[in-house]
Every structure is written in C-alpha cells, then in structure tokens.
Design a protein around this motif. Structure first.
Motif, PDB file in Angstrom:
ATOM      1  N   GLY A 310      25.742 -11.227  -2.785  1.00 36.04           N
ATOM      2  CA  GLY A 310      24.327 -11.010  -2.420  1.00 36.04           C
ATOM      3  C   GLY A 310      23.100 -11.198  -3.384  1.00 36.04           C
ATOM      4  N   GLY A 311      23.862 -12.016  -4.485  1.00 40.27           N
ATOM      5  CA  GLY A 311      22.843 -12.235  -5.514  1.00 40.27           C
ATOM      6  C   GLY A 311      22.000 -13.561  -5.218  1.00 40.27           C
ATOM      7  N   THR A 312      21.020 -13.938  -6.091  1.00 44.29           N
ATOM      8  CA  THR A 312      20.243 -15.275  -5.917  1.00 44.29           C
ATOM      9  C   THR A 312      20.891 -16.394  -6.253  1.00 44.29           C
ATOM     10  N   LEU A 313      20.267 -17.479  -5.962  1.00 49.84           N
ATOM     11  CA  LEU A 313      20.619 -18.771  -6.425  1.00 49.84           C
ATOM     12  C   LEU A 313      19.072 -19.302  -6.795  1.00 49.84           C
ATOM     13  N   THR A 314      19.072 -20.165  -7.702  1.00 53.23           N
ATOM     14  CA  THR A 314      17.765 -20.578  -8.465  1.00 53.23           C
ATOM     15  C   THR A 314      17.781 -21.844  -7.782  1.00 53.23           C
ATOM     16  N   GLN A 315      16.814 -22.181  -6.715  1.00 52.32           N
ATOM     17  CA  GLN A 315      16.677 -23.344  -6.096  1.00 52.32           C
ATOM     18  C   GLN A 315      15.839 -24.283  -7.002  1.00 52.32           C
ATOM     19  N   ILE A 316      15.867 -25.439  -7.169  1.00 46.51           N
ATOM     20  CA  ILE A 316      15.033 -26.141  -8.026  1.00 46.51           C
ATOM     21  C   ILE A 316      14.517 -27.513  -7.143  1.00 46.51           C
ATOM     22  N   ALA A 317      15.099 -27.728  -5.972  1.00 44.35           N
ATOM     23  CA  ALA A 317      14.814 -29.055  -4.960  1.00 44.35           C
ATOM     24  C   ALA A 317      14.991 -28.618  -3.682  1.00 44.35           C
ATOM     25  N   THR A 318      14.079 -29.398  -2.884  1.00 51.37           N
ATOM     26  CA  THR A 318      14.269 -29.568  -1.565  1.00 51.37           C
ATOM     27  C   THR A 318      14.840 -31.073  -1.288  1.00 51.37           C
ATOM     28  N   ASP A 319      14.656 -31.486   0.054  1.00 53.79           N
ATOM     29  CA  ASP A 319      15.069 -32.899   0.539  1.00 53.79           C
ATOM     30  C   ASP A 319      14.507 -33.854  -0.381  1.00 53.79           C
ATOM     31  N   GLN A 320      13.429 -33.956  -0.777  1.00 53.82           N
ATOM     32  CA  GLN A 320      12.565 -34.872  -1.458  1.00 53.82           C
ATOM     33  C   GLN A 320      12.206 -34.612  -2.944  1.00 53.82           C
ATOM     34  N   GLY A 321      12.801 -33.925  -3.639  1.00 52.20           N
ATOM     35  CA  GLY A 321      12.661 -33.927  -5.175  1.00 52.20           C
ATOM     36  C   GLY A 321      12.281 -32.239  -5.439  1.00 52.20           C
ATOM     37  N   TYR A 322      12.006 -32.207  -6.916  1.00 51.43           N
ATOM     38  CA  TYR A 322      11.848 -30.849  -7.338  1.00 51.43           C
ATOM     39  C   TYR A 322      10.746 -29.926  -6.796  1.00 51.43           C
ATOM     40  N   ARG A 333      18.971 -22.391   3.866  1.00 47.52           N
ATOM     41  CA  ARG A 333      19.268 -22.635   5.224  1.00 47.52           C
ATOM     42  C   ARG A 333      19.007 -24.164   5.289  1.00 47.52           C
ATOM     43  N   LEU A 334      19.937 -24.931   5.932  1.00 45.68           N
ATOM     44  CA  LEU A 334      19.942 -26.233   5.794  1.00 45.68           C
ATOM     45  C   LEU A 334      20.251 -26.791   7.376  1.00 45.68           C
ATOM     46  N   VAL A 335      19.141 -27.116   7.967  1.00 46.66           N
ATOM     47  CA  VAL A 335      19.617 -28.105   9.280  1.00 46.66           C
ATOM     48  C   VAL A 335      20.323 -29.275   9.300  1.00 46.66           C
ATOM     49  N   ALA A 336      20.761 -29.701  10.268  1.00 49.15           N
ATOM     50  CA  ALA A 336      21.909 -31.071  10.130  1.00 49.15           C
ATOM     51  C   ALA A 336      20.877 -32.254   9.393  1.00 49.15           C
ATOM     52  N   GLY A 337      21.373 -32.746   8.430  1.00 47.94           N
ATOM     53  CA  GLY A 337      20.522 -33.668   7.602  1.00 47.94           C
ATOM     54  C   GLY A 337      19.762 -33.351   6.368  1.00 47.94           C
ATOM     55  N   ALA A 338      19.675 -31.868   6.243  1.00 49.89           N
ATOM     56  CA  ALA A 338      18.970 -31.567   5.264  1.00 49.89           C
ATOM     57  C   ALA A 338      19.579 -31.300   3.914  1.00 49.89           C
ATOM     58  N   ARG A 339      18.928 -31.420   2.598  1.00 53.55           N
ATOM     59  CA  ARG A 339      19.542 -31.064   1.603  1.00 53.55           C
ATOM     60  C   ARG A 339      18.805 -30.293   0.645  1.00 53.55           C
ATOM     61  N   ALA A 340      19.464 -29.721  -0.343  1.00 54.55           N
ATOM     62  CA  ALA A 340      18.747 -28.876  -1.509  1.00 54.55           C
ATOM     63  C   ALA A 340      19.677 -28.836  -2.655  1.00 54.55           C
ATOM     64  N   GLU A 341      19.093 -28.392  -3.803  1.00 52.41           N
ATOM     65  CA  GLU A 341      19.743 -28.381  -5.044  1.00 52.41           C
ATOM     66  C   GLU A 341      19.384 -26.937  -5.749  1.00 52.41           C
ATOM     67  N   PHE A 342      20.275 -26.368  -6.352  1.00 53.27           N
ATOM     68  CA  PHE A 342      20.069 -25.049  -6.755  1.00 53.27           C
ATOM     69  C   PHE A 342      21.041 -24.933  -8.393  1.00 53.27           C
ATOM     70  N   VAL A 343      21.026 -24.173  -9.016  1.00 55.31           N
ATOM     71  CA  VAL A 343      21.611 -23.976 -10.373  1.00 55.31           C
ATOM     72  C   VAL A 343      22.087 -22.612 -10.307  1.00 55.31           C
ATOM     73  N   LEU A 344      23.219 -22.396 -11.007  1.00 51.64           N
ATOM     74  CA  LEU A 344      23.809 -20.916 -11.147  1.00 51.64           C
ATOM     75  C   LEU A 344      23.923 -20.587 -12.847  1.00 51.64           C
ATOM     76  N   ASP A 345      23.401 -19.666 -13.476  1.00 52.46           N
ATOM     77  CA  ASP A 345      23.825 -19.535 -14.676  1.00 52.46           C
ATOM     78  C   ASP A 345      25.018 -18.352 -14.783  1.00 52.46           C
ATOM     79  N   LEU A 346      26.090 -18.860 -14.977  1.00 52.38           N
ATOM     80  CA  LEU A 346      27.355 -17.949 -14.966  1.00 52.38           C
ATOM     81  C   LEU A 346      27.690 -17.259 -16.034  1.00 52.38           C
ATOM     82  N   GLU A 347      28.052 -15.943 -15.675  1.00 52.32           N
ATOM     83  CA  GLU A 347      28.791 -14.998 -16.830  1.00 52.32           C
ATOM     84  C   GLU A 347      29.867 -14.757 -16.114  1.00 52.32           C
ATOM     85  N   ASP A 348      30.207 -14.456 -14.608  1.00 55.87           N
ATOM     86  CA  ASP A 348      31.139 -14.212 -14.052  1.00 55.87           C
ATOM     87  C   ASP A 348      31.379 -14.903 -12.818  1.00 55.87           C
TER      88      ASP A 348
END
Length: 526
Positions: A310-322, A333-348
């Motif tokens: 239930g934690g968060t994702l740090t989204q940095i980009a949609t289909d067309q960039g930052y 939420r990604l419909v067919a053909g869509a993209r996204a970018e996110f980062v995780l800072d991990l301790e566990d």
C-alpha cells in the motif's frame, strides 16, 4: 492512463477520480455489465463469464487476415522462461555507428514460448522467439533500422510515441512482405522518454502483437535531469513489459472475437515474457534507488501497478517524458499501449502488483504479485531533482477545434462514422504544419477505448468534463476514454509534412483498431 488516488488493493476499494469506473462492474462488448472484479486473493483470476449472444457478435467483427505461421500451441511442455524465478531483462540491442548514423538490426521471426504455464505456444518475436530487445536512442542522433520480415506474411513496425516523419512511422502504408527488409532512417527529435515498437499493418495488429511482436525503446538525452536519474540498463534502470493475453489449454493464443468467445480460456499475465499467474519474479537491486519503465503491451486489458504494502511509488514520467516534478502516487493505471516511469528508494523488499481489469468483450481480472524487488546495496543516492521538466500549458482559446467520435456500426468500429479497415475507407483528418488544435474525443459507445495519436504528444485539457490534475498534467500519446465519456486534448503539429504518407489516430484496444476504429492524419505545408 495514470492517476494518483488511493491504492486499489483491499476488498471493495475502487479507483476514484474523473475517469472512475462504475463500482457495479465493467461494460462488455454487449453494453452489459460483467461481475468480474479482482480474483479471490493473489494469483487467482475470476474469469468473465458466458458466451456472447447475437448482440455481442454484432458488436465487433473479425480481426482481419490470418497470420499464417501462428497456428496455435501444440500442448507440449516447454522450458520455463527463467527457471530460477528471477526477472528476465530483455537484451539491449547494440547499434553500429558509422558516419554519424547508428544502425540497428531486427528480424521478425516465429518461435515458441511458455505463455500458459507448462505449455508451449507458437509465438513470434524480434531477434528471438517472444518480444524483442530494447533499443536505446539518443536525442539528436540519426538512426537507421534494418528490419527483416521472416513471418510468412506482411507486417509493419510502428515506433509508438516517436516524433518522426510519416514515411518512417511504420503505419499501414509502411507494411512490407515476407522476405523483405525495411530500412527507415530519421533523426531522433524526442527528449528522454520510454517508447515501444510493434506491428501496425491493416487487420493484423492484434494477432501479431499478442503473439509477441513488441519491444521497448529508451530515448536518452544529455540533460542534467537525465544524468541525475538511474540510467544503467538492467542494473538500476529496469524495463517492465506487462501483458494480459488469452489462450486455451493447448496454448493457442487468441486475438479476435471468435477466439475470445471460445470455451476453456485462461488469461495469463506475463512480465517480460514470463508467466506470473502463480509465480512472483524476483529482482535484486544493487542500487538503493531503482528506476522502472512500465509498458502495458496487452491487446485490451488495463494494468494498474501498485505496491503490495500500500506504499507509494515516485512517478517521474508519463508516455511522453518527464513530469514537472517527482510525484508520489499510490497506483499507476495504464490502458493498452500506455507507459509510465517511476523510481523506488529501497530499504526493504517491495512487491509490485498488477491489477488487471478487462477492457474488451472478455479478458483478465485479478491482482497479481508480479515482482519482488529486494535491495542489496549500501550506496546513498543523492536527492532526486526537485524539478524534472518545464511543461507550459497550452492556452487553447485560439486553437482550431475538432470533434473525434469513436463509434460502432454493426460488426465494425468507427471514427467519425467511417470504418478504418482500409486506407480508402478511413476518415481523413487534414491539418497543416504548426497548426494548433484542440480535439474533443467523444466515446459514442459504452465500451472501453484507449485513444492513441501518432506524430505529436498531447496535453489533457479535460477528462470527462473535469480539469486534469497531478500526473495527468504531463504529456501523453495514449489515454483512456471510458464508455460514454470524453477527453479533450491539445497538440501542435511540428516538423514533418507529407502529401502521400499519413499518421494514424486510433483505439489501442488492438481488436477495435483491426475492426475499424482508426483514422488517417495528414499534415501538409501551410
């Protein structure tokens, strides 16, 4: 499509916002509600029931010509895609640079892959048996692609989301025959973003994509922001290709209405080509901060990515960039053909889930633990840049307005009343270089649609009458249009004109595209 609402994990919890679906269930191709929803627990699928009646058969047509070599699975046992249960990273395709042009070589070929666990399916891929390698392009470079077709039938290769000349776009006018090598070349004008490539010939897109013809494209640039983000492919920059397919017990992968209405179907979920219906893949992160590039390469179903805790994702980009800034979200939420970018800072360790919602007449449903990311790192990453991009919002008061209506006529799907199963039958949108336009995309059906525009990115102006917020203020090329809903988008047509070759605009539910929900866009000199 992306949103920034509550996590969708947990009993009875619904996605909220301007694009929320009814809590009673999704609409199928008959305009009736299905009682699908999530499976009972992780890795269980509740199949959407029932054979369709005559009304459903009238809703959609067959998906065009047969892809001759993809004749179905043989039911034999196949080796697991990765016997260790670790995440498979698609190969990074190396290019050869000569005289300022970087050349990449791809071959579309057939093979076998384990799509349904324990069963071999007849599949296809680029330079392999399923999916394709990742390409890296650099802004400002010139690229040449030598793509050879060995499929036994016509194909094309579309560079989804790329801003390139229409003659090189890979749409239906660029289809090429078995045994032929197509060699598009162009300057990379896109800034940093995640694109993908896949077939786009008339009537065969769904069939060829579901059998495995798809791959990612990473566009790199020399900006300070890009330098500050994780970028070592396969180490801290990780591609994730999610698919929900349909197959029978013999492994035969379905792609059209007759296939989807067959009995004894399952709807396998794949991550980078590996079935995750009952397996959670693993990835060991050797850097505390890891970047993920997620593509929904499903033919129709919607993928919502979230954390199992239930934690968060740090989204940095949609289909067309930052985005303008790193944005904390609870799901993407990604419909067919869509993209996204996110980062995780991990301790566990963190487990990523895919929540599958059917988008077509029948399809997937359920929540899947597809990847557990376990940190094994001692580095201390610098703070993320507080600003990623400058996005100037369009003032559309003087823009040319159009209405694009997504419709249905008997067994066909339509745009502005025309059935786009042939080039001559498509509706034609004509515009000029540097034109600024605002389009209202109206869904005249009660079916789910995923609207995709070739050539240029667009901004969302309205989503079902509401102003966009959060990550919806980014740049897109693909976005959800719910049954009976609408979106308003704005764009500017830059750089490229042609009086012969056209771009496409269409529904990226691939079956709908093959059934006619596609129109042509011609950009000419003003």
């Amino acid at each position: 499509m992306t949103h920034t609402t509550d996590p969708v994990s947990g009993a009875g919890r619904q996605t909220k916002g301007a694009h929320a679906r009814s809590g009673r269930g999704v609409k199928d191709e008959h305009g009736k509600e299905s009682k699908g929803g999530r499976g009972k627990g992780l890795h269980r699928r509740k199949f959407l029931g029932g054979m369709a009646g005559a009304a459903g058969l009238a809703a959609v047509g067959a998906a065009g010509a047969t892809f001759s070599l993809l004749t179905g699975g043989n039911g034999d046992k196949a080796a697991a895609a990765d016997a260790t249960g670790t995440l498979t990273i698609p190969d990074l395709l190396e290019g050869t640079t000569t005289d300022g042009t970087t050349t990449y070589t791809l071959t579309a070929k057939t093979g076998t892959n384990e799509v349904v666990s324990g069963v071999s399916s007849t599949t296809a891929g680029y330079n392999g048996t399923f999916l394709g390698p990742t390409m890296k392009w650099t802004t400002g470079d010139t690229v040449l692609l030598n793509i050879t077709n060995t499929l036994g039938t016509d194909t094309s290769v579309h560079f989804h989301g790329a801003h390139i000349p229409p003659k090189m776009d890979g749409g239906p006018q660029n289809a090429f025959a078995d045994g032929v090598t197509w060699s598009p070349t162009f300057e990379v004008k896109d800034e940093a973003k995640t694109l993908w490539y896949h077939p786009h010939a008339l009537g065969t897109t769904a069939e060829q994509v579901v059998h495995g013809l798809a791959g990612l494209i990473i566009v790199e640039d020399d900006s300070d922001v890009s330098a500050a983000l994780p970028s070592e492919y396969g180490v801290d920059d990780i591609p994730i290709v999610l698919q929900c397919l349909a197959a029978d017990s013999s492994g035969d992968i379905k792609y059209d209405i007759s296939g989807y209405l067959a009995s004894n179907l399952s709807y396998p979920v794949l991550c980078n080509g590996t079935n995750v219906d009952s397996t959670t893949l693993g990835f060991t992160a050797t850097r505390k901060r890891t970047r993920f590039r997620v593509l929904n390469a499903s033919p129709a179903d919607i993928m919502t990515v979230q954390r199992g805790d239930g934690g968060t994702l740090t989204q940095i980009a949609t289909d067309q960039g930052y985005l303008t800034a790193p944005t904390e979200v609870t799901s993407i939420r990604l419909v067919a053909g869509a993209r996204a970018e996110f980062v995780l800072d991990l301790e566990d360790a963190v487990t990523l889930q895919a929540v599958v919602t059917t988008g077509w007449i029948r399809g997937g449903s359920g929540t899947y633990d597809f990847l557990t990311v376990t940190p094994d790192a001692s580095d201390t990453p610098a703070d993320l840049p507080s600003a990623l991009n400058t996005i100037t919002r369009y003032d559309t008061s003087a823009f040319t307005a159009r209405t694009i209506t997504l419709g249905q006529s008997g067994q066909n799907m339509t745009i502005n009343g025309s059935v786009g199963t042939t080039m001559s039958g498509m509706a034609m949108i004509s515009t000029t270089l540097d034109a600024e336009e605002v389009w209202t995309i109206k869904n005249g059906t009660q079916l789910e649609h995923s609207f995709h525009l070739h050539d240029v990115p667009f901004q969302l102006i309205e989503i079902n009458g509401a102003a966009p917020t959060g990550v919806d203020l980014g740049w897109f090329d693909t976005y959800e249009v719910v049954g009976g809903g609408s979106i308003k988008i704005a764009m500017k047509f830059t750089d490229f004109t042609d009086d012969t070759y056209m771009y496409m605009l269409h529904c990226h539910l691939l079956q709908h595209e093959d059934e006619g929900m596609m129109a042509a866009l011609m950009v000419t000199e003003s």
